[in-house]
Design a protein around this motif. Structure first.
Motif, PDB file in Angstrom:
ATOM      1  N   GLY A 151      21.372  28.416  50.818  1.00 56.27           N
ATOM      2  CA  GLY A 151      21.993  29.356  49.876  1.00 56.27           C
ATOM      3  C   GLY A 151      21.163  30.634  49.863  1.00 56.27           C
ATOM      4  N   VAL A 152      21.849  31.768  49.866  1.00 56.88           N
ATOM      5  CA  VAL A 152      21.101  33.030  49.899  1.00 56.88           C
ATOM      6  C   VAL A 152      20.260  33.191  48.631  1.00 56.88           C
ATOM      7  N   ALA A 153      20.813  32.731  47.511  1.00 51.87           N
ATOM      8  CA  ALA A 153      20.047  32.814  46.259  1.00 51.87           C
ATOM      9  C   ALA A 153      18.991  31.717  46.255  1.00 51.87           C
ATOM     10  N   SER A 154      17.772  32.131  46.152  1.00 57.52           N
ATOM     11  CA  SER A 154      16.661  31.177  46.238  1.00 57.52           C
ATOM     12  C   SER A 154      16.538  30.363  44.947  1.00 57.52           C
ATOM     13  N   THR A 155      16.451  29.054  45.082  1.00 59.27           N
ATOM     14  CA  THR A 155      16.313  28.187  43.901  1.00 59.27           C
ATOM     15  C   THR A 155      15.140  27.225  44.093  1.00 59.27           C
ATOM     16  N   ALA A 163       4.817  40.053  47.468  1.00 54.49           N
ATOM     17  CA  ALA A 163       6.059  39.353  47.816  1.00 54.49           C
ATOM     18  C   ALA A 163       7.247  40.262  47.516  1.00 54.49           C
ATOM     19  N   CYS A 164       8.430  39.764  47.777  1.00 53.69           N
ATOM     20  CA  CYS A 164       9.665  40.485  47.459  1.00 53.69           C
ATOM     21  C   CYS A 164      10.591  39.564  46.660  1.00 53.69           C
ATOM     22  N   GLY A 165      11.437  40.172  45.864  1.00 59.07           N
ATOM     23  CA  GLY A 165      12.525  39.449  45.189  1.00 59.07           C
ATOM     24  C   GLY A 165      12.046  38.272  44.363  1.00 59.07           C
ATOM     25  N   THR A 166      12.725  37.167  44.554  1.00 60.36           N
ATOM     26  CA  THR A 166      12.402  35.960  43.800  1.00 60.36           C
ATOM     27  C   THR A 166      10.952  35.530  44.023  1.00 60.36           C
ATOM     28  N   SER A 167      10.476  35.671  45.243  1.00 58.30           N
ATOM     29  CA  SER A 167       9.096  35.273  45.537  1.00 58.30           C
ATOM     30  C   SER A 167       8.108  36.139  44.757  1.00 58.30           C
ATOM     31  N   TRP A 168       8.500  37.384  44.516  1.00 52.78           N
ATOM     32  CA  TRP A 168       7.668  38.276  43.686  1.00 52.78           C
ATOM     33  C   TRP A 168       7.627  37.749  42.244  1.00 52.78           C
ATOM     34  N   ASP A 211       8.698  43.262  54.869  1.00 52.71           N
ATOM     35  CA  ASP A 211       7.738  43.952  54.005  1.00 52.71           C
ATOM     36  C   ASP A 211       6.549  43.064  53.663  1.00 52.71           C
ATOM     37  N   THR A 212       6.807  41.783  53.472  1.00 44.85           N
ATOM     38  CA  THR A 212       5.696  40.880  53.137  1.00 44.85           C
ATOM     39  C   THR A 212       4.773  40.739  54.352  1.00 44.85           C
ATOM     40  N   LEU A 213       5.371  40.702  55.526  1.00 50.04           N
ATOM     41  CA  LEU A 213       4.576  40.639  56.751  1.00 50.04           C
ATOM     42  C   LEU A 213       3.706  41.905  56.867  1.00 50.04           C
ATOM     43  N   ILE A 228       3.690  35.443  49.095  1.00 52.96           N
ATOM     44  CA  ILE A 228       4.639  34.361  48.800  1.00 52.96           C
ATOM     45  C   ILE A 228       5.957  34.684  49.501  1.00 52.96           C
ATOM     46  N   THR A 229       6.455  33.753  50.262  1.00 53.84           N
ATOM     47  CA  THR A 229       7.696  34.002  50.988  1.00 53.84           C
ATOM     48  C   THR A 229       8.359  32.698  51.407  1.00 53.84           C
ATOM     49  N   GLN A 230       9.585  32.546  51.042  1.00 52.19           N
ATOM     50  CA  GLN A 230      10.322  31.348  51.448  1.00 52.19           C
ATOM     51  C   GLN A 230      10.469  31.310  52.958  1.00 52.19           C
ATOM     52  N   SER A 231      11.009  32.400  53.510  1.00 55.85           N
ATOM     53  CA  SER A 231      11.356  32.426  54.932  1.00 55.85           C
ATOM     54  C   SER A 231      10.142  32.588  55.828  1.00 55.85           C
ATOM     55  N   GLY A 232       9.122  33.269  55.302  1.00 55.11           N
ATOM     56  CA  GLY A 232       7.961  33.580  56.143  1.00 55.11           C
ATOM     57  C   GLY A 232       8.268  34.678  57.144  1.00 55.11           C
ATOM     58  N   GLU A 233       9.421  35.330  57.001  1.00 53.44           N
ATOM     59  CA  GLU A 233       9.810  36.356  57.975  1.00 53.44           C
ATOM     60  C   GLU A 233      10.108  37.698  57.317  1.00 53.44           C
ATOM     61  N   SER A 288      17.277  36.228  54.936  1.00 51.41           N
ATOM     62  CA  SER A 288      15.952  36.553  55.425  1.00 51.41           C
ATOM     63  C   SER A 288      15.954  38.032  55.786  1.00 51.41           C
ATOM     64  N   VAL A 289      15.184  38.831  55.043  1.00 52.76           N
ATOM     65  CA  VAL A 289      15.271  40.279  55.190  1.00 52.76           C
ATOM     66  C   VAL A 289      14.193  40.742  56.175  1.00 52.76           C
ATOM     67  N   THR A 290      14.569  40.775  57.440  1.00 50.65           N
ATOM     68  CA  THR A 290      13.579  41.062  58.476  1.00 50.65           C
ATOM     69  C   THR A 290      13.545  42.539  58.863  1.00 50.65           C
ATOM     70  N   LEU A 346      18.163  38.229  38.075  1.00 42.81           N
ATOM     71  CA  LEU A 346      18.368  38.423  39.525  1.00 42.81           C
ATOM     72  C   LEU A 346      19.378  37.412  40.061  1.00 42.81           C
ATOM     73  N   LYS A 347      19.244  36.155  39.612  1.00 40.91           N
ATOM     74  CA  LYS A 347      20.184  35.130  40.087  1.00 40.91           C
ATOM     75  C   LYS A 347      21.608  35.524  39.710  1.00 40.91           C
ATOM     76  N   LEU A 348      21.774  35.963  38.434  1.00 40.59           N
ATOM     77  CA  LEU A 348      23.133  36.297  37.991  1.00 40.59           C
ATOM     78  C   LEU A 348      23.695  37.461  38.807  1.00 40.59           C
ATOM     79  N   LYS A 349      22.902  38.515  38.980  1.00 44.16           N
ATOM     80  CA  LYS A 349      23.482  39.666  39.698  1.00 44.16           C
ATOM     81  C   LYS A 349      23.734  39.341  41.166  1.00 44.16           C
ATOM     82  N   GLU A 350      22.848  38.568  41.768  1.00 46.61           N
ATOM     83  CA  GLU A 350      23.039  38.230  43.189  1.00 46.61           C
ATOM     84  C   GLU A 350      24.350  37.500  43.433  1.00 46.61           C
ATOM     85  N   VAL A 351      24.615  36.474  42.626  1.00 50.76           N
ATOM     86  CA  VAL A 351      25.748  35.619  42.971  1.00 50.76           C
ATOM     87  C   VAL A 351      27.044  35.966  42.246  1.00 50.76           C
TER      88      VAL A 351
HETATM   89  C1  AGP Z   1      16.337  35.417  46.189  1.00 51.03           C
HETATM   90  O1  AGP Z   1      17.399  34.823  45.536  1.00 51.03           O
HETATM   91  C2  AGP Z   1      16.695  36.514  47.060  1.00 51.03           C
HETATM   92  N1  AGP Z   1      17.656  36.132  48.014  1.00 51.03           N
HETATM   93  C3  AGP Z   1      15.583  37.411  47.558  1.00 51.03           C
HETATM   94  O2  AGP Z   1      15.144  38.140  46.462  1.00 51.03           O
HETATM   95  C4  AGP Z   1      14.372  36.769  48.261  1.00 51.03           C
HETATM   96  O3  AGP Z   1      13.609  36.034  47.353  1.00 51.03           O
HETATM   97  C5  AGP Z   1      13.533  37.869  48.919  1.00 51.03           C
HETATM   98  O4  AGP Z   1      14.303  38.519  49.888  1.00 51.03           O
HETATM   99  C6  AGP Z   1      12.250  37.365  49.524  1.00 51.03           C
HETATM  100  O5  AGP Z   1      12.481  36.454  50.545  1.00 51.03           O
HETATM  101  P1  AGP Z   1      11.335  35.531  51.106  1.00 51.03           P
HETATM  102  O6  AGP Z   1      10.905  34.625  50.011  1.00 51.03           O
HETATM  103  O7  AGP Z   1      11.970  34.797  52.252  1.00 51.03           O
HETATM  104  O8  AGP Z   1      10.217  36.430  51.543  1.00 51.03           O
END
Ligand code: AGP
Length: 623
Positions: A412-416, A314-319, A369-371, A361-366, A619-621, A499-504
């Motif tokens: 919200g860009v910051a995942s909660t 995964a990446c970021g918060t999902s990681w 890198d996770t793909l 693990i991915t919120q967006s599914g898009e 969503s980092v595509t 991560l939450k603090l630095k992001e927002v």
């Molecule tokens: C979370 O607050 C971030 N915006 C970011 O780290 C995010 O979790 C990451 O880009 C992975 O996204 P995804 O869960 O949609 O794959």
């Protein structure tokens, strides 16, 4: 990464597009633009800045028409500027394109097109698309013209031909004076969804932006192109063959995609966590029969028993969710588990086989890198399941099995809420594997499931601390650095808090395993740097008390996340934020809630754009 919104129908397109772009602004917000067709003529308005700036510009100098495409940008090639904003035009200003993704061979294409006389005015990769379509566009005369239009018209043909030269990812929309009654779309890698109203169609990069207008949609698949007219979408495969696809009914409640009285989506989504968790476990756990069931997991009991290694990617918060999962999988299922950044995993030839379970693990599914990691895992014959929040997203479809979190749209860009629901699913998967592998008794499984059932109420109680957390934020919002410490499952939560603090808030923050502090970060400690310590009751409590003393002995300032009723911490810590007692296993899910609120209120007091932090995209595509 960039948002696309379009309209074709009988009404003015611009108000719909502006509204749609505002909803997509989380995908990128450094510049925006709209192009319309009015009486067959193209009009264009774009600029660097937010959608609100574009809106002002359009008020001063409106553009009309009942067909239009718009774009909100997250810069990849070329800084935010008027020239680099989308839509991009061909040489004659007769074809315009909006694009989400990256054209990897754009330099090569640009050189070839320049040699043929095309003039480029931006630094973007997207502009080559407009010129490439122009290059491939030719309007035949007579009967051939009729035939071409039966096939989808020349513009569609030109887009299809142009895309044959393109390497990279894209979702794109094209309109043109040449054929002013349609929108041409194409997709490879980046999402594109068409919504159907009465004699009107909408086009969007995500579903929430469409919910106000429609609930019937069609998702364009990779390597497909389409022609949108007010009543219809025609879909073609890469060979230009017409494809039939049924419209899907979207059951998301449009209200849930709005702010619902909260000042920001982030705050709303923090508060939605109890219900998001309830929805995510509903119908999946049966405490009395200690059963856990996931409809689309797609793994037989035997396959589960044969799994001898788990890799989270995964990446970021999902990681971070994967890092917590590592503890649960090793504890409940006794399966050796690793956690890999998707971008690293996909390129390092991982040693995995058919008995390895890769969990993406991915919120967006898009996330690109996770793909890519999912593709790599499949290529190595591993079993791949994904945990996604977006039904039908690319990663969900590419995986052998999927478990959806039922968090609802996260804007919200910051995942909660996506994070805490991911954790809940990972927890249940670990119990399920523990049961299948005979490592966990029915009695223990029932206990763990019952603990989870109580979790949403405990999160509601944790949210009562909001006012107290706001006061803590008031004291520390001017800090320039912060350290987050935790042990065991508290360590990934420290990473997530930082991560939450630095992001927002743009405060530099680091998360560390508490014991590692004295191997370096301790040098940073002084009275100006808050140290946030996850100091919950449990096996590691005494050790963490030792770490707090180490910080205090160096004049540091300590903010503790503590278990309710722990009065002893009040003596050593400067601030104590309490969360309700829970099982040790579930404590990380509770502990992250005050950290989300702390980041939110600190960002708010610093005047930051909480829902759309600078430089980030939801969503980092792109890789
Ligand atoms: C979370 O607050 C971030 N915006 C970011 O780290 C995010 O979790 C990451 O880009 C992975 O996204 P995804 O869960 O949609 O794959």
């Amino acid at each position: 990464m960039c948002g696309i919104f379009g309209y074709i129908g009988e009404k003015e397109a611009v108000p719909f597009i502006l509204e749609g772009l505002k909803k997509l602004e989380y995908r990128g917000y450094d510049s925006a633009g709209i192009s319309t067709l009015d009486q067959g003529k193209l009009f264009l308005s774009k600029r660097a800045g937010k959608i609100a700036d574009l809106e002002k510009q359009l008020k001063k100098k409106p553009i009309g028409g009942d067909i239009g495409i718009g774009h909100t940008r997250w810069a990849t090639h070329g800084r935010p500027s008027h020239a680099n904003s989308h839509p991009h035009e061909d040489c004659q200003g007769k074809i315009v394109v909006v694009h989400n993704g990256i054209i990897e061979n754009f330099l090569e294409l640009r050189r070839e097109l320049s040699e043929k006389g095309h003039k480029f005015i931006s630094a973007t990769d997207t502009e080559v698309l407009a010129h490439l379509i122009e290059e491939n566009f030719s309007l035949p005369a007579g009967p051939l013209r009729r035939e071409a239009s039966r096939q989808g018209g020349d513009l569609h043909k030109a887009v299809t031909k142009a895309l044959k030269f393109v390497r990279g990812s894209y979702a794109l929309a094209v309109i043109s004076e040449h054929e002013p009654k349609k929108i041409i779309i194409a997709r490879n890698g980046s999402p594109l969804i068409v919504g159907f109203g009465a004699k009107e169609c909408f086009l969007s990069s995500d579903i929430p932006a469409l919910l106000k207008y429609v609930n019937m949609i069609i998702k364009l698949e990779n390597d497909e192109t389409g022609i949108i007219t007010p009543n219809k979408l025609k879909i073609f495969n890469s060979e230009g063959k017409l494809i039939k696809r049924k419209r899907e009914l979207i059951s998301w409640d449009p209200e849930s995609a709005e702010k619902d009285g909260y000042s920001h989506f982030m705050l709303k989504e923090i508060h939605e966590q109890p219900n998001a968790i309830r929805k995510s476990i509903e119908g999946r756990i049966f405490a009395e029969s200690h059963k856990i069931h996931f409809d689309e997991l797609n793994l037989s009991d035997e396959e589960m028993r044969n799994i001898n290694r788990v890799v989270f990617t995964a990446c970021g918060t999902s990681w971070h969710a994967g890092l917590v999962g590592e503890y649960w999988f090793e504890q409940f299922a006794k399966i050796p588990t690793e956690v890999e950044y998707a971008a690293e995993f996909r390129y390092r030839h991982p040693i995995i086989d058919e008995n390895t379970l890769v969990i993406a693990i991915t919120q967006s599914g898009e996330t690109a890198d996770t793909l890519g990691a999912v593709w790599e895992a499949k290529a190595q014959n591993a079993k791949v399941i994904s945990i996604c929040n977006v039904v039908g997203s690319s990663i969900a479809r590419e995986s052998h099995g999927v478990v959806y979190t039922d968090a609802g749209p996260e804007i919200g860009v910051a995942s909660t809420k996506a994070f805490t629901t991911q954790l809940v699913i990972v927890y249940l998967l670990a119990i399920l594997f523990g049961k299948r592998k005979g490592k966990i008794s029915d009695h223990d499984a029932t206990k763990l499931i019952n603990d989870l059932i109580e979790l949403p109420t405990k999160i509601e109680q944790a949210l009562y601390q909001e006012k107290a957390i706001e006061k803590v934020a008031e004291k520390f919002y001017k800090a320039t650095n912060a350290l987050y410490l935790g042990r065991g499952k508290g360590f990934p939560i420290a990473l997530e808090g930082a991560l939450k603090l630095k992001e927002v808030s743009y405060i530099h923050a680091e998360g560390y395993p508490a014991a590692e502090m004295k191997h370096g970060p301790i040098a940073l400690i002084d009275k100006n740097m808050p140290v946030v310590v996850i100091a919950l009751a449990g096996r590691r409590y005494e050790k963490i008390l030792g770490n707090i003393e180490e910080v205090k002995a160096r004049g540091g300032v300590v903010i503790c996340i503590a278990t309710e009723g722990d009065f002893s911490l009040a003596e050593s810590a400067d601030e104590v934020i309490s969360i309700p007692k829970s099982s040790e296993a579930l404590s990380p899910i509770l502990a992250v809630v005050p950290l989300q609120l702390l980041a939110y209120y600190i960002a708010l007091k610093r005047g930051c754009h909480v829902d759309q932090p600078r430089n980030l995209a939801k969503s980092v595509t792109v890789e």
